[in-house]
Structures are given as structure tokens and as C-alpha cells.
Write a protein that holds these residues in place. Structure first.
Motif, short mmCIF file in Angstrom:
data_model
loop_
_atom_site.label_atom_id
_atom_site.label_comp_id
_atom_site.label_asym_id
_atom_site.label_seq_id
_atom_site.Cartn_x
_atom_site.Cartn_y
_atom_site.Cartn_z
N THR A 1 0.81 -1.22 0.00
CA THR A 1 0.00 0.00 0.00
C THR A 1 0.84 1.27 0.00
O THR A 1 0.38 2.33 -0.41
N THR A 2 2.08 1.19 0.46
CA THR A 2 2.92 2.38 0.60
C THR A 2 4.17 2.22 -0.26
O THR A 2 5.07 1.46 0.11
N PRO A 3 4.26 2.90 -1.38
CA PRO A 3 5.44 2.76 -2.23
C PRO A 3 6.66 3.45 -1.65
O PRO A 3 6.56 4.40 -0.86
N ILE A 4 7.83 2.97 -2.04
CA ILE A 4 9.08 3.63 -1.68
C ILE A 4 9.18 4.97 -2.40
O ILE A 4 9.54 5.99 -1.82
N THR A 5 8.85 4.95 -3.67
CA THR A 5 8.84 6.16 -4.48
C THR A 5 7.93 5.94 -5.68
O THR A 5 7.50 4.81 -5.93
N LEU B 1 7.03 -3.49 -9.25
CA LEU B 1 6.56 -2.28 -9.90
C LEU B 1 5.05 -2.39 -10.11
O LEU B 1 4.55 -3.39 -10.60
N VAL B 2 4.33 -1.33 -9.73
CA VAL B 2 2.88 -1.29 -9.91
C VAL B 2 2.54 -0.17 -10.88
O VAL B 2 3.04 0.96 -10.76
N GLN B 3 1.71 -0.50 -11.86
CA GLN B 3 1.23 0.50 -12.82
C GLN B 3 -0.15 0.96 -12.36
O GLN B 3 -1.08 0.16 -12.21
N MET B 4 -0.27 2.28 -12.15
CA MET B 4 -1.52 2.86 -11.70
C MET B 4 -2.23 3.56 -12.86
O MET B 4 -1.60 3.98 -13.84
N GLN B 5 -3.54 3.68 -12.74
CA GLN B 5 -4.33 4.37 -13.77
C GLN B 5 -4.42 5.84 -13.41
O GLN B 5 -4.83 6.20 -12.30
N MET C 1 1.57 6.12 -14.35
CA MET C 1 1.97 6.36 -12.98
C MET C 1 2.50 5.04 -12.43
O MET C 1 1.79 4.05 -12.39
N ALA C 2 3.78 5.03 -12.08
CA ALA C 2 4.42 3.81 -11.61
C ALA C 2 4.87 3.98 -10.17
O ALA C 2 5.39 5.04 -9.79
N GLU C 3 4.67 2.93 -9.37
CA GLU C 3 5.09 2.93 -7.98
C GLU C 3 6.09 1.80 -7.76
O GLU C 3 5.88 0.67 -8.22
N LEU C 4 7.20 2.14 -7.09
CA LEU C 4 8.17 1.12 -6.70
C LEU C 4 7.80 0.67 -5.29
O LEU C 4 7.92 1.43 -4.33
#
Length: 605
Positions: free
Chosen positions: A142-146, A578-582, A597-600
Motif C-alpha cells: 500500500t505504501t510505495p518507496i517512491t 513495480l505497480v502501474q496505476m491508472q 503512474m508507476a510505484e516502486l
């Protein structure tokens, strides 16, 4: 095998004479000399007889080398060695190398141990392995590093396909008949290091129309482009020619290792545009072509392409509707595909890949649960972890090191899982259901020899896990883990990660039995939203609607559910998640602009 090691090591430790067990009792077995495992010394005794040394007379360095070779087989054999005597147990426990190899095996990875003067010592490798395992355990979805946000490359298209390979996020565009295609890639590590940007895409235009498929391997600096000779709208039922071009990934130029710029195959007209997929395997490409009509999502032809040599071989030709559309390579020579009706996993062997006449032979089929009368399999796919390019390549490779590799260990292919996804249809109302069967590669490979088909009851219930879905979900595999992005009815997008690693399942069960809190909690999230559970019971599908008998499966796994609003896809790499967000940029007179929008979520190495 374990019994052999036990007898062998007990006998050698005691030297010539009657073998005995740990309590001193005699062991009934052939003499040690018949095993030809004595270490002969050049000297002889005073009586003129040959002297033999015991295994424990060898230097520790040689003992460790021998035991490390045992580690490369079955680690249970190493544990058996520990039971033979205190001396061997001490050597195994005090050897950093052996402990490192044992832990890599437990975690489902391996270290190729390539000779390198700059290679880190085993103590450092061991620390890295522990840190990698700890990072997975502490993963917070739930909480990305960056994170970073970037506009998609122009022109944005509804036919874009998204990929993530190590340091690159890739967007491939197929605009349609008569229009050139292309792809663009973004250095995600540089973007995460400087989230404010600017984030610049490298765009590559493919100089041919009618592109049907891409096959990419950034590790090999390879982009394979498959295009049709002509527009699908022109005489769709007549024979058509597909053209295969091996290009350099970085710039789209002809790959320097390819002798032929273009290779050609002829297929039926509609097949050329229906389903063309390729898997890159080192020096080879596996190309499969779909059914003869655009509504037929079945496998018809399998080609092996030696892209460096420019050689194309037809390995297999099937009747339309007989096999699922996507097969997979599960080892260096074993190929798995799904038979549709009756459903089964069929195993084949590809031999002589590097020769002028490679061939594919059918070994046997592992039957899946039999369907009831009136139920059919519409389509099926079989996916697994890539077996790695090393087993399929003799080099050379063009130098390409845009980003330094960080992988010191790799996923063990035999320990990885295979996912068989099928759409079932039944009844006059044409009810449909997506069934997903997970099985270990090792289970399939144990049956990879010629023989009669194996009924489901003899292999499936204890070694698989079946789940079902109402719709196709995002699915990504990494070793023994599978990640999905699904949207339960009336709920937000959810990331689900299933971990089938036996060691981690065992540890999770122990924590549960001790009463440890196994819930995955995060700030602002309730246990109802995010949770982890150990699934060791039986999954049951009652007979009647889909199957002609009750279907029970029991392969254990650790199941993690986390709500992730806006999540579109999750990409699992060995060293990052890696998570791809809409996300959509504010509307303009020209309409809304989609954004990446990508989250590590975790930097694992």
C-alpha cells in the motif's frame, strides 16, 4: 537416492569393514568395494594389501566441494548426510558455501557461481540473500518507496501493450492494418531516482506495416517483429506470408547477430492475423500461430526459428480447436500445451534444437478434471516463468549494457509454478467460468517421458490448486509467486499474491500455530481490506455444473490480499516490484490524456 547417500557416507566414514548404523547395528547391504567409492592411497600396508582412506581423512576443502555437488541435486540428501556422523554435520553447518546453497534452494533460487575475480565472497552473497528474503517478508503493497508520473509516448493508442523488463518500462503500439507500428521504452530506475523528471521516452519506429506481434528481450538487446505480408482486409482466406525480423531493441536496426534480415513462413490468410505469439529462447524463437478464423483462439502451428542462422522449422501442426492458444517452455527441452476437449496438459520434447533438423515428439498428457456432458473448454493458455536464455544460447551477443545487472541469483526453473487458465462454457445459457490450475514445474517434469496419459485422480488432487474467476485477471509469475490484479464484485481493485514456496508456507504455518498475527496491516488500512492467510485445506468444486465429478485440490500456498485503488498491473522482477496505476491528465479541448503512474513497492536488491 537418499538411502544410497546414507549408506555410502556411513560406509566411507567407517572405512572397509562391516557397515553399521548410528547405533552400531549391522546394515545389510552390498560391500563398499562394489560401489567403487574408495579413495585409494599410493601406499600399501605391511601385509601388502592396498590401504583405503576414509572420507573424513580428506581435507575439509575437498569435503565441502563434494557436499556442494550434493546440494545441486536434492537438498534432502544433504540433510541425510548430516545424520551420518557428527563430523559431517559440523562440516555442513560451518561451511558458508553449503549453507548458502541450502538457503538458495529453500527460497527457490540458485546462484550460477560464474567464475569472476570481482565476485563477492560467499558471506556477502549470503547477506544479500537474507536481505532479499527479508525485503519480501516486509513488503508493503500500500505504501510505495517512491513513484513517478509520465505522459505516455505519442500517439496514444487503444492497442498499446505494456511490458516491464528489469530497468525498462515498454509500450508497444500496433495501430492496425496498413499502419506502421513501434515501441518506446523508459528507464524506470532513472525515473525513480529523479521522480520530478523530465522523463524521456526512447521511441523506435518499425519500418514495416501490418505488424501482428512483438517479442522483446532486453537482456539480449533483441526485438522480434512479426508482420503480415498484406493487409488482413485483402483476401483474408487465401494463404498469407508472415515476415519475422530480428532487430536491436535499443534502436530498431537489424540485429548484428542475425545472418538474415527477414525470415518468412506461409500460413492460411486469417491465421496470419488471428493469434501470432513468440517466445524468445536465447538463439531461438518459438512462434505459434492461431486458428484459421478470427474467432478461433486455438493453436494450429508451432515453428522453431533459429534467428541467428535464419532457419525456420515447422515443429507441429494441429487441427483447429484442438489445443489452447498459448503454450510454454518449462525446461531446456520440454514444451507444455493445453488440450481443450477433453482438457489435459500435454508434454512434448523438442530435440536437436541446434541441429539442422529439430523435431518435437509427444511424450504424454496429464489429464485435467473431466468435464460433464455439455460443458466445453472455449480457450486455454499455459504460462510459466521463462526458463532463461543460457540453456538455449551459444553466443555471441552484441555488447549492450545500458543498465548494470543486479541479479546475483536467479529463479530456479524447476521450482517455479505453471498456471493453466481455461474458459469453460456450459448450458443453454452459455454460462462461462474462468478456471485456473496451478502446478509446479517439477511435477510436470517428473512425468516428462513417453508413456500413457495420466488420469487426473493419479496426479492432480495433491499436486495442484484450482481456483475460479468470473473474468480474466492480470496475471504475473515470478518463480513460485503469482501476482494478480482483480476487481471483486462491488469492490476496489485488489492485488493478490499467492506464494507456493514450501519453505515459506511451512514457516507461515508455524507462525499461525504459535498464535502470531499473520494479518498484513498498513497505516490507514483495516484487516478486512488487507490480510494474509495460509491456505492448506482442500479446494472443492462440486460435480454437476462444470465437472462430472467432485474436484478437490490441495497444493498449499500463502495468500495475500491488499486493496489498491487505481491499480492496473503489477510487475514482479527479482530485484523490484513495480505497480502501474491508472491516471488521466485533466481534460483539454483535445480530450483526456492517459498517463503512466508507476510505484516502486520494494527495491529487493
Amino acid at each position: 537416492m537418499v538411502g544410497l547417500y546414507l549408506y555410502l557416507l556411513i560406509s566411507i566414514c567407517r572405512g572397509p569393514g562391516e557397515p553399521r548404523d548410528a547405533r552400531g547395528s549391522s546394515i545389510t547391504a552390498p560391500s563398499v568395494s562394489t560401489l567403487h567409492f574408495h579413495w585409494q592411497l599410493p601406499a600399501t600396508s605391511s601385509q601388502g594389501t592396498t590401504m583405503y582412506s576414509r572420507l573424513l581423512d580428506l581435507p575439509n576443502e575437498l569435503l565441502i566441494h563434494i557436499l556442494s555437488l550434493v546440494c545441486l541435486g536434492d537438498i534432502s540428501d544433504v540433510h541425510s548426510c548430516q545424520l551420518t556422523c557428527r563430523a559431517l554435520n559440523t562440516v555442513i553447518n560451518e561451511s558458508t558455501l553449503i549453507q548458502y546453497l541450502l538457503h538458495t534452494a529453500l527460497l527457490g533460487v540458485y546462484d550460477p557461481l560464474v567464475p569472476d575475480d570481482n565476485a563477492p565472497p560467499f558471506s556477502e552473497r549470503f547477506n544479500t540473500l537474507r536481505a532479499w528474503d527479508a525485503a519480501w517478508r516486509a513488503l508493503d503493497l500500500t505504501t510505495p518507496i517512491t513513484s513517478f508520473t509520465a505522459d505516455f509516448p505519442r500517439p496514444a493508442s487503444a492497442t498499446q501493450m505494456h511490458f516491464s523488463f528489469g530497468p525498462w518500462f515498454i509500450v508497444a503500439t500496433r495501430e492496425g492494418p496498413g499502419v506502421r507500428a513501434g515501441y518506446a521504452y523508459l528507464d524506470v530506475r532513472a525515473c525513480f531516482a529523479a521522480p520530478a523528471g523530465p522523463h524521456l521516452w526512447t521511441s523506435v519506429d518499425v519500418p514495416v506495416p501490418n505488424v501482428e506481434a512483438f517479442a522483446l528481450s532486453t537482456e539480449l538487446d533483441l526485438a522480434v517483429v512479426i508482420s503480415a505480408e498484406r493487409d488482413r482486409r485483402v483476401v483474408p482466406d487465401s494463404p498469407s506470408r508472415l515476415e519475422i525480423r530480428p532487430l536491436r531493441f535499443r534502436d530498431g536496426m537489424q540485429h548484428p547477430c542475425a545472418k538474415a534480415a527477414v525470415m518468412e513462413i506461409t500460413v492460411s490468410g486469417a491465421s496470419a492475423h488471428n493469434m501470432a505469439q513468440t517466445q524468445v529462447l536465447g538463439d531461438f524463437l518459438l512462434l505459434w500461430i492461431g486458428g484459421p478464423s478470427e474467432e478461433d483462439y486455438s493453436l494450429c502451428k508451432v515453428f522453431l526459428i533459429a534467428w541467428k542462422e535464419g532457419r525456420v522449422t515447422l515443429l507441429r501442426e494441429n487441427d483447429a480447436g484442438e489445443y489452447g492458444s498459448i503454450p510454454t517452455m518449462i525446461s531446456a527441452d520440454v514444451f507444455a500445451l493445453v488440450r481443450l476437449n477433453p482438457p489435459a496438459i500435454e508434454l512434448c520434447r523438442i530435440s536437436g534444437m541446434a541441429s539442422a533438423e529439430p523435431r518435437m515428439e509427444r511424450l504424454r498428457a496429464l489429464c485435467l478434471p473431466p468435464l460433464r456432458e455439455g460443458a466445453v473448454t472455449d480457450w486455454a493458455v499455459c504460462v510459466s516463468e521463462h526458463p532463461g536464455h543460457q540453456a538455449f544460447s551459444r553466443g555471441p551477443w552484441a555488447p549492450y549494457r545500458r543498465a548494470a545487472p543486479r541479479r546475483q541469483f536467479r529463479i530456479a526453473a524447476e521450482d517455479s509454478i505453471v498456471s493453466v487458465v481455461m474458459q469453460l462454457r456450459a448450458g443453454a445459457e452459455h454460462r462461462v467460468r474462468i478456471c485456473d490450475v496451478v502446478v509446479r514445474c517439477r511435477t510436470l517434469l517428473a512425468h516428462a517421458h513417453a508413456g500413457a496419459d495420466v488420469p487426473w485422480a493419479e496426479w492432480g488432487p495433491l499436486r495442484t490448486r484450482m481456483t475460479d474467476h468470473l473474468a480474466v485477471v492480470w496475471n504475473d509469475l515470478l518463480g513460485e509467486r503469482r501476482a494478480m490484479v482483480c476487481e471483486p464484485e462491488g469492490s476496489r481493485p485488489t492485488i493478490r499474491i499467492q506464494d507456493f514456496n514450501a519453505h515459506r508456507v511451512r514457516e507461515a504455518r508455524m507462525r499461525k500455530e504459535k498464535g502470531a498475527d499473520d494479518a498484513c496491516t498498513s497505516p490507514g488500512a483495516s484487516e478486512a481490506d488487507n490480510h494474509t492467510e495460509v491456505v492448506t485445506g482442500i479446494s472443492e468444486f462440486a460435480a454437476g455444473e462444470w465437472f462430472c465429478e467432485d474436484v478437490k485440490t490441495s497444493l498449499p500456498y500463502v495468500d495475500t490480499w491488499v486493496k489498491k485503488p487505481g491499480c492496473k498491473a503489477i510487475y514482479m522482477e527479482q530485484d523490484q516490484l513495480l505497480v502501474q496505476m491508472q491516471r488521466v491528465r485533466a481534460r483539454t479541448p483535445h480530450g483526456a490524456t492517459p498517463m503512466l503512474m508507476a510505484e516502486l513497492l520494494s527495491d529487493l536488491l
